[in-house]
Every structure is written in structure tokens, then in C-alpha cells.
Design a protein around this motif. Structure first.
Motif, PDB file in Angstrom:
ATOM      1  N   GLU A 156       0.831  -1.207   0.000  1.00  0.00           N
ATOM      2  CA  GLU A 156       0.000   0.000   0.000  1.00  0.00           C
ATOM      3  C   GLU A 156       0.866   1.258   0.000  1.00  0.00           C
ATOM      4  O   GLU A 156       0.596   2.211  -0.737  1.00  0.00           O
ATOM      5  N   ILE A 157       1.916   1.277   0.829  1.00  0.00           N
ATOM      6  CA  ILE A 157       2.817   2.434   0.881  1.00  0.00           C
ATOM      7  C   ILE A 157       3.506   2.614  -0.465  1.00  0.00           C
ATOM      8  O   ILE A 157       3.623   3.736  -0.973  1.00  0.00           O
ATOM      9  N   TRP A 158       3.968   1.510  -1.057  1.00  0.00           N
ATOM     10  CA  TRP A 158       4.621   1.595  -2.371  1.00  0.00           C
ATOM     11  C   TRP A 158       3.638   2.123  -3.423  1.00  0.00           C
ATOM     12  O   TRP A 158       3.984   2.991  -4.222  1.00  0.00           O
ATOM     13  N   LEU A 159       2.406   1.616  -3.403  1.00  0.00           N
ATOM     14  CA  LEU A 159       1.401   2.045  -4.369  1.00  0.00           C
ATOM     15  C   LEU A 159       1.097   3.533  -4.225  1.00  0.00           C
ATOM     16  O   LEU A 159       0.950   4.247  -5.223  1.00  0.00           O
ATOM     17  N   GLU A 160       0.991   4.004  -2.982  1.00  0.00           N
ATOM     18  CA  GLU A 160       0.669   5.408  -2.752  1.00  0.00           C
ATOM     19  C   GLU A 160       1.738   6.315  -3.342  1.00  0.00           C
ATOM     20  O   GLU A 160       1.447   7.392  -3.865  1.00  0.00           O
ATOM     21  N   ASN A 161       2.993   5.851  -3.291  1.00  0.00           N
ATOM     22  CA  ASN A 161       4.090   6.637  -3.859  1.00  0.00           C
ATOM     23  C   ASN A 161       4.066   6.651  -5.386  1.00  0.00           C
ATOM     24  O   ASN A 161       4.637   7.549  -6.007  1.00  0.00           O
ATOM     25  N   GLN A 162       3.424   5.654  -6.007  1.00  0.00           N
ATOM     26  CA  GLN A 162       3.346   5.593  -7.471  1.00  0.00           C
ATOM     27  C   GLN A 162       2.089   6.286  -8.002  1.00  0.00           C
ATOM     28  O   GLN A 162       1.991   6.577  -9.197  1.00  0.00           O
ATOM     29  N   ARG A 163       1.143   6.556  -7.136  1.00  0.00           N
ATOM     30  CA  ARG A 163      -0.200   6.976  -7.530  1.00  0.00           C
ATOM     31  C   ARG A 163      -0.216   8.253  -8.369  1.00  0.00           C
ATOM     32  O   ARG A 163      -0.967   8.355  -9.347  1.00  0.00           O
ATOM     33  N   LYS A 164       0.622   9.230  -8.008  1.00  0.00           N
ATOM     34  CA  LYS A 164       0.584  10.519  -8.696  1.00  0.00           C
ATOM     35  C   LYS A 164       0.960  10.406 -10.168  1.00  0.00           C
ATOM     36  O   LYS A 164       0.531  11.229 -10.978  1.00  0.00           O
ATOM     37  N   GLY A 165       1.752   9.412 -10.525  1.00  0.00           N
ATOM     38  CA  GLY A 165       2.186   9.275 -11.905  1.00  0.00           C
ATOM     39  C   GLY A 165       1.270   8.429 -12.760  1.00  0.00           C
ATOM     40  O   GLY A 165       1.606   8.124 -13.912  1.00  0.00           O
ATOM     41  N   LEU A 166       0.104   8.050 -12.229  1.00  0.00           N
ATOM     42  CA  LEU A 166      -0.826   7.181 -12.966  1.00  0.00           C
ATOM     43  C   LEU A 166      -2.023   7.974 -13.473  1.00  0.00           C
ATOM     44  O   LEU A 166      -2.411   8.983 -12.882  1.00  0.00           O
ATOM     45  N   PRO A 167      -2.639   7.542 -14.573  1.00  0.00           N
ATOM     46  CA  PRO A 167      -3.848   8.216 -15.064  1.00  0.00           C
ATOM     47  C   PRO A 167      -4.978   8.109 -14.054  1.00  0.00           C
ATOM     48  O   PRO A 167      -4.981   7.202 -13.207  1.00  0.00           O
ATOM     49  N   THR A 168      -5.939   9.009 -14.139  1.00  0.00           N
ATOM     50  CA  THR A 168      -7.011   9.095 -13.131  1.00  0.00           C
ATOM     51  C   THR A 168      -7.764   7.778 -12.930  1.00  0.00           C
ATOM     52  O   THR A 168      -7.986   7.364 -11.782  1.00  0.00           O
ATOM     53  N   PRO A 169      -8.187   7.068 -13.993  1.00  0.00           N
ATOM     54  CA  PRO A 169      -8.882   5.793 -13.761  1.00  0.00           C
ATOM     55  C   PRO A 169      -8.005   4.775 -13.024  1.00  0.00           C
ATOM     56  O   PRO A 169      -8.497   4.020 -12.187  1.00  0.00           O
TER      57      PRO A 169
END
Length: 225
Positions: A99-112
């Protein structure tokens, strides 16, 4: 905490829970700083009974307090999680680390995709306590680890390896951004299935769809190629 409070907490988004962790980390820092100041103060008072501190001693004491507080403030609020470390993480800690790793990647992903990442994060929070009763040798545990430490990171990093201008262009009949969204949808549904299987005690069911999922995850590996 009643059942409705717990359900409300689980509905919080990934950024909201990350914010809560940062606030909790800040409160821990504050407690550390207070206890450190008190410890230095008590030590200086005790030392003053044996050695007169004078102005120099007071200045040294204040300097030590300031240095200790600055050091505590400089400590990172939350350790960053490296993708290669996920495979070495204990099973019970794997959902939170993912979850922590995903949260750090989230900003670089498209909205969907970011919305799907939020959904995955909520389900990881539910899955975490269920894994505490599993051992690493059980097939169910191996499937969970393969999903969270291998397939999910490969999907996201494969997408991230594609240059920004090409992410919405068709490549070999597929659009990378759409592949990412479809892959995250599959993983989101798979975590739900795993959680339901663990809740019902039907651990054998967790391995039934492995062949189908391997085929779906293979698309994730092809994203970066």
C-alpha cells in the motif's frame, strides 16, 4: 470502535490513509523530542550536583537539546518502500508495504488507474489481518505473495517504463494506458476473491484461477517491452 467506524475507515482513500500515517509519525516525533529534552535536562541537573555547569554548561545543554530536536525533525516520517524489497517482506506486513509503495506511485498514474489503486489499497487493509494466520509454505500465502510482490509491481513499473507520449498510443494492437487499467482491474478483483476465500476458509480455491491470471499478468510484463 464499532462496526460502522471500521467500515468508514476502510473506505478512506490511499492518500487519506497516507496522511494519517504522516500525522501519526509527526506525533511520534513530538513525543521523542519532548522525552529527549527532558532526558538532557535531567542529565544536566544531575551533572550540576557534581560539576558546576556555569554559562558554558548551560549553552552546551541547550546546544545538545537543539541538535537532538533537529535530528528528530530530520528523520523521514515514513520509510520509502523499494519494489525489490516487497519480495523479502514478511507475509503479514506485505499488504501495508504494498500500500505504501502504491501510494508513492499513484501521482504518476492516469485518473482511472489512480481510482483502482485506491480500491486496491482499501482491500489490502482488509486482507492484512487475514494473512496473519497463514504460513509462507501454504499455497494461499504463495499466491498472495506472487500477486502483491510480483504481478502488481510488474504491471505498474512496466507502464512507468513507457515514455509519457507513447502511453496513450496503440502498440502492437494495445494501448499501454488501457492495459494498465485492465490489469489493475484484474488485480483488484483478484484481491477481493482472495479475501473472500480466506474469510470462508476455502484456501484451496485461491489457486484455482492461477492459470487464467498468469495469462492476464503476462500482458503486464509485456507493457515495458
Amino acid at each position: 470502535m464499532n462496526r460502522f467506524d471500521r467500515q468508514g475507515k476502510r473506505r478512506q482513500s490511499l492518500p487519506a490513509r497516507a496522511r494519517q500515517r504522516r500525522i501519526a509519525a509527526a506525533m511520534r516525533k513530538l513525543r521523542y523530542a519532548v522525552w529527549t529534552i527532558l532526558a538532557v535536562l535531567v542529565a544536566s541537573i544531575v551533572a550540576g550536583f557534581f560539576i558546576p555547569l556555569g554559562i558554558t554548561g548551560v549553552m552546551v545543554t541547550l546546544g545538545v537539546m537543539l541538535a537532538a530536536v533537529l535530528l528528530i525533525i530530520a528523520m523521514p516520517p515514513e520509510r520509502s518502500v523499494k519494489v525489490e524489497a516487497l519480495s523479502r517482506t514478511s507475509l503479514s506486513a506485505l499488504p501495508l508495504q504494498t500500500e505504501i509503495w502504491l501510494e508513492n506511485q499513484r501521482k504518476g498514474l492516469p485518473t482511472p488507474a489512480a481510482a483502482l489503486v485506491d480500491s486496491i489499497g482499501v482491500k489490502l487493509e482488509t486482507l492484512a489481518p487475514q494473512l496473519e494466520r497463514l504460513t509462507d509454505q501454504e499455497p494461499a500465502a504463495q499466491e498472495v505473495r506472487k500477486l502483491l510482490a510480483d504481478h502488481l509491481p510488474e504491471l505498474v513499473t512496466g507502464y512507468q517504463s513507457i515514455p509519457q507520449p507513447l502511453r496513450r498510443e496503440e502498440r502492437n494492437g494495445r494501448v499501454p494506458e488501457q492495459q494498465l487499467i485492465e490489469g489493475l482491474s484484474v488485480i483488484d478483483a483478484e484481491i477481493t476473491r482472495m479475501s473472500e476465500g480466506l474469510a470462508s476458509g476455502d484456501l484451496n480455491r485461491l489457486a484455482i484461477q492461477n492459470r487464467f491470471l498468469e495469462m492476464k499478468y503476462q500482458e503486464a510484463r509485456q507493457l515495458g517491452h
